[in-house]
Design an enzyme around this catalytic site. Structure first.
Site, PDB file in Angstrom:
ATOM      1  N   GLU A 287     -39.713  -6.209 -23.531  1.00  0.00           N
ATOM      2  CA  GLU A 287     -41.148  -6.042 -23.772  1.00  0.00           C
ATOM      3  C   GLU A 287     -41.675  -7.140 -24.678  1.00  0.00           C
ATOM      4  OE1 GLU A 287     -43.874  -4.715 -23.160  1.00  0.00           O
ATOM      5  OE2 GLU A 287     -43.858  -2.543 -22.888  1.00  0.00           O
ATOM      6  N   ASP A 288     -42.975  -7.426 -24.555  1.00  0.00           N
ATOM      7  CA  ASP A 288     -43.592  -8.360 -25.492  1.00  0.00           C
ATOM      8  C   ASP A 288     -43.957  -7.664 -26.795  1.00  0.00           C
ATOM      9  OD1 ASP A 288     -45.533  -6.845 -24.234  1.00  0.00           O
ATOM     10  OD2 ASP A 288     -47.012  -8.450 -24.134  1.00  0.00           O
TER      11      ASP A 288
ATOM     12  N   ASP B 220     -46.589  -0.856 -29.344  1.00  0.00           N
ATOM     13  CA  ASP B 220     -47.476  -0.363 -30.404  1.00  0.00           C
ATOM     14  C   ASP B 220     -47.606   1.156 -30.352  1.00  0.00           C
ATOM     15  OD1 ASP B 220     -49.010  -0.393 -28.102  1.00  0.00           O
ATOM     16  OD2 ASP B 220     -50.430  -1.878 -28.831  1.00  0.00           O
TER      17      ASP B 220
ATOM     18  N   PHE C  42     -54.668  -7.799 -33.878  1.00  0.00           N
ATOM     19  CA  PHE C  42     -54.587  -8.118 -32.453  1.00  0.00           C
ATOM     20  C   PHE C  42     -54.057  -9.539 -32.326  1.00  0.00           C
ATOM     21  CE2 PHE C  42     -56.024  -9.353 -28.236  1.00  0.00           C
ATOM     22  CZ  PHE C  42     -55.621  -8.249 -27.500  1.00  0.00           C
TER      23      PHE C  42
ATOM     24  N   ASP D 252     -51.825 -11.936 -24.380  1.00  0.00           N
ATOM     25  CA  ASP D 252     -53.143 -12.452 -24.025  1.00  0.00           C
ATOM     26  C   ASP D 252     -54.273 -11.587 -24.550  1.00  0.00           C
ATOM     27  OD1 ASP D 252     -54.531 -10.950 -21.193  1.00  0.00           O
ATOM     28  OD2 ASP D 252     -52.702 -10.208 -22.133  1.00  0.00           O
TER      29      ASP D 252
END
Length: 247
Positions: free
Chosen positions: A162-163, A166, A220, A227
């Site tokens: 996963e990137d 959260d 963020f 992105d």
């Protein structure tokens, strides 16, 4: 006795060659002009320039829109190498082989490519697509699997790559989805972990392990595959996006 060589008289040009005048041709390169006053599409001089060789900043995401860099390209490379070494040690001699790396599209594509080259045990690679953000900055809370695996993972060791994790909604949905396919274990390797936003606790499958690159503060972030509205993925570092860019 004396020999005398006959004299040879040379004439130029030779009698069998007729001299002729030679002119070098001048090649004119047509010029492309913009906004010609008398456009004629058949005349190369008047054809408008259709594209620019350099993309506009708005089409790729500008570095001026980044508030602060959290992790540089060099720091990312070092941490990815450490994660690859840990996975290699944990799965050395694992049966069955190979271990299946499952990248979560699209954000994890750079992380997956880098860590796969740091892992020294045999691996197979596949992707799954889970959507929860769309074009916004907040998870919708209703993730859905829109692209499934092609590899059969039954009885195999699987590592989800996963990137960022959260809220845990997407990951919990993925774990449940993969568990139904009958793998021997499902581990997680996430580039970033944002525990401050966790809403759903996820459980690893079997003797699955948890690998984390960095703990991310509650901002963020974009770059290194992540992105906002499909921009900034190509940044080689991870940075905080300025709030005015998405509010």
């Amino acid at each position: 006795m004396t020999f005398h060589a006959p004299s040879l008289a040379l004439t130029f040009p030779p009698p069998f060659i007729t001299p002729f005048p030679c002119r070098l041709a001048r090649i004119k390169t047509p010029l492309i002009t913009i906004n010609s006053p008398n456009p004629n599409p058949r005349n190369p001089r008047n054809r408008p320039l259709l594209f620019s060789s350099s993309p506009s900043p708005s089409s790729m995401g500008s570095e001026a829109e980044i508030e602060r860099v959290l992790w540089t390209e060099e720091e990312i490379a070092r941490r990815v190498a450490e994660l690859g070494a840990a996975i290699s040690a944990d799965f050395k001699g694992a049966v069955p082989s190979p271990v299946v790396l499952v990248g979560v599209a699209t954000g994890a594509f750079l992380f997956l490519a880098d860590i796969a080259r740091e892992i020294t045990v045999p691996v197979a690679i596949d992707f799954v697509r889970a959507e929860s953000y769309g074009a916004g900055t907040e998870s919708s809370g209703e993730p859905r699997i829109s692209g499934d695996l092609k590899i059969d993972v039954e009885g195999k060791h699987v590592i989800i790559v996963e990137d960022i994790v959260d809220t845990g909604n997407t990951l919990s949905r993925l774990m449940s989805h993969l568990e139904k396919k009958g793998p021997l274990s499902v581990s997680l390797c996430t580039f970033l972990d944002k525990p401050a936003r966790r809403r759903v606790n996820f459980e690893l499958v079997g003797e699955g392990k948890f690998y984390r690159g960095f703990e991310c503060p509650d901002y963020f972030v974009v770059g290194y595959g992540m992105d906002y509205a499909e921009l900034y993925r190509n940044l080689p570092y991870v940075g905080i996006l300025k709030p005015e860019m998405y509010k």
